[in-house]
Enzyme design. Structure first.
Site: not given
Ligand code: HMG
Ligand code: MG
Length: 301
Positions: A205, A238
């Site tokens: 990737h 990202c």
């Molecule tokens: P957090 O703030 O620590 O989590 O985030 P939390 O559990 O304290 O939740 C905060 C709020 O988010 C709460 O809502 C939860 O209900 C909600 P509030 O009470 O404040 O209204 N929540 C959610 N809502 C819907 N769906 C969920 C969810 N989880 C919590 N699943 C968390 C921690 C992991 C959730 C957050 O940091 C997050 O979602 N991060 C994702 C970031 C992301 O998507 N990055 C891009 C993808 S990774 C990438 O691109 C790399 C890759 O391509 C590989 C590469 O290139 O190397 C894969």
């Molecule tokens: Mg990626």
């Protein structure tokens, strides 16, 4: 070199997650359908992450619901935690991808957890997904460098790869998140991970920030890699890795693979059209070389 390679299209997720403008669900759905029409058999469709973190993916359930799913095509979705898995299950996902990184600094910004905290968080997600009969893929990010911490020790990449493999993920996709790798280091990294979990369980990737992705793929193909992630028209980046550009463009990857006599099952000219179509929808020129030229020239289609 292998006879065939499985190309995993990640544009609808990894590409579109980084778009500043809101992309309508209907456009996302049409993109996924068009990619399946091109012959892609794995199209990562969306992500069930927190919409507070990535608003662009807030319509994940709508996107899955709008798809006409076909036999023989997998539509994995990214899932960060149990909450995301529950949403993915409710939306009828058949495959998920969990994700972590080999660097604490990146993980803290991307998922608000250290590497070890993330592994603790992922274990029940993987267990629950497997119990529901889902297939589970895993990403390990920052395998060739971290935007916040710089060098990432190879031993740490191997440790995290082994950890997600032991959880039962069928495939581990090795992410050069910011595209800093060069072929010698990519080869050594792949070899070390392959020794740990087997080359057949690994995918590549590679983001193309420094223009090295194709060369890095080539080096890893020589080491036994058989699965490569790519993004149509080189979409993406990202949101938590400043300056990172998209994955290697699917069109350019397929051109290289076909030129090497490696089958992909993909209709390259149709893929180029799809890349040009989504780029036009997003109001920009295609980022793939072939998309800019406008065709494969019939030489490797
Ligand atoms: P957090 O703030 O620590 O989590 O985030 P939390 O559990 O304290 O939740 C905060 C709020 O988010 C709460 O809502 C939860 O209900 C909600 P509030 O009470 O404040 O209204 N929540 C959610 N809502 C819907 N769906 C969920 C969810 N989880 C919590 N699943 C968390 C921690 C992991 C959730 C957050 O940091 C997050 O979602 N991060 C994702 C970031 C992301 O998507 N990055 C891009 C993808 S990774 C990438 O691109 C790399 C890759 O391509 C590989 C590469 O290139 O190397 C894969
Ligand atoms: Mg990626």
């Amino acid at each position: 070199m292998p006879d065939s390679v499985r190309v995993v299209e990640v544009g609808p997720r990894d590409g579109l997650q980084n778009e500043a403008q809101a992309v309508p669900a209907a456009t996302k759905i049409e993109l996924i359908e068009r990619l399946a029409d091109c012959g892609l058999r794995t199209v990562e469709a969306t992500s069930f992450v927190s919409p507070r973190w990535v608003p662009q993916m807030a319509d994940a359930a709508e996107v899955l619901a709008g798809l006409t799913r076909r036999d023989g095509v997998a539509y994995p979705v990214l899932v960060p935690n149990v909450q995301g898995l529950e949403r993915a299950l409710a939306a009828g996902a058949g495959e998920i991808a969990v994700f972590t990184a080999a660097s604490d600094a990146f993980n803290r910004r991307n998922i608000n957890a250290s590497v070890d905290e993330s592994l603790t968080r992922l274990a029940p997600v993987v267990e629950m997904a497997l119990a529901h009969g889902l297939k589970v893929r895993a990403y390990v990010s920052t395998v060739l460098g971290c935007p916040y911490q710089g060098d990432v020790p190879l031993a740490e990449v191997v440790r995290v790869t082994r950890a997600v493999a032991r959880m039962g993920c069928y495939e581990i996709s090795l992410g050069d998140t910011i595209g800093v790798g060069t072929p010698g280091r990519a080869r050594a990294m792949f070899r070390a991970c392959a020794e740990a979990v087997g080359a057949e369980r690994l995918a590549l990737h590679f983001h193309d920030t420094y223009g090295q992705a194709l060369a890095n793929v080539y080096a890893c193909l020589e080491e036994g890699a058989r699965v490569v992630d790519a993004s149509v028209s080189g979409l993406g980046g990202c949101p938590y890795a400043q300056g990172a550009s998209g994955n290697v463009a699917t069109e350019d990857l397929v051109y290289m693979l076909h030129g090497l006599g490696i089958a992909t099952g993909i209709d390259l000219d149709r893929l180029i059209d799809t890349g040009r179509w989504i780029s036009a929808r997003l109001g920009r020129a295609p980022a793939s070389r072939l998309g800019r030229i406008g065709g494969s020239g019939g030489s490797a289609s």
